[in-house]
Design a protein around this motif. Structure first.
Motif, short mmCIF file in Angstrom:
data_model
loop_
_atom_site.label_atom_id
_atom_site.label_comp_id
_atom_site.label_asym_id
_atom_site.label_seq_id
_atom_site.Cartn_x
_atom_site.Cartn_y
_atom_site.Cartn_z
N GLY A 1 46.45 40.11 39.60
CA GLY A 1 45.23 40.20 39.75
C GLY A 1 45.31 39.14 40.98
O GLY A 1 46.45 38.39 41.54
N LYS B 1 36.31 38.31 41.97
CA LYS B 1 37.13 38.17 40.59
C LYS B 1 36.36 38.04 39.26
O LYS B 1 36.44 38.78 38.20
CB LYS B 1 37.48 36.81 40.91
CG LYS B 1 38.48 36.23 39.48
CD LYS B 1 39.84 35.70 39.54
CE LYS B 1 40.49 35.23 37.67
NZ LYS B 1 40.11 35.89 36.56
N GLN C 1 43.31 44.50 41.76
CA GLN C 1 44.39 44.00 40.75
C GLN C 1 45.30 45.06 40.26
O GLN C 1 44.92 45.69 41.02
CB GLN C 1 43.61 44.87 39.15
CG GLN C 1 42.77 43.62 38.30
CD GLN C 1 42.36 44.27 37.13
OE1 GLN C 1 41.77 45.75 37.08
NE2 GLN C 1 42.46 43.88 36.09
N CYS D 1 35.83 41.43 38.18
CA CYS D 1 36.72 42.10 37.58
C CYS D 1 36.54 41.74 36.30
O CYS D 1 37.12 41.92 34.81
CB CYS D 1 37.91 41.54 38.41
SG CYS D 1 39.38 41.95 37.26
#
Length: 118
Positions: free
Chosen positions: A109, A76, A5, A79
């Protein structure tokens, strides 16, 4: 592979200490949520561009610099799960006024396609 990120944040130069304190408070929480690395980089050499540059990207005003920041996540999914935890975690609430204008912050991202080092 990891998930990154990235953030660009306009921060008043005279609010550097407040920004650093805010970032230091949030860092252990990001690690608790699953981040593996956090970097907050204070802009000290940001040249003016002819077409675009970091300052233009965040509409930095006189007396502001740009913070270039990134979080490294294992993936991901971690996240995304952390994002929900941040919304619900009272420890993520600001202690007072934010030391920057969040309306001019940009983020995104990224999936690494090449890395070297570390």
């Amino acid at each position: 592979m990891s998930y990154i990120q990235g953030f660009l944040i306009p921060v008043p130069i005279d609010k550097k200490d407040a920004y650093v304190a805010m970032a230091a408070k949030a860092c252990p929480l990001f690690i608790e949520y699953g981040a593996t690395e956090l970097v907050e980089a204070w802009g000290v050499d940001i040249p003016d561009g002819k077409v675009t540059d970091f300052k233009m990207a965040v509409k930095a005003e006189p007396g502001e610099t740009v913070v270039f920041s990134w979080l490294v996540w294992p993936d991901k999914a971690t996240c995304d799960a952390a994002a929900q935890k941040m919304i619900e975690d009272e420890r993520m609430k600001p202690d007072g006024e934010m030391p920057f204008d969040g309306m001019r912050m940009m983020w995104g991202g990224f999936e690494p396609v090449f890395t070297h080092g570390r």
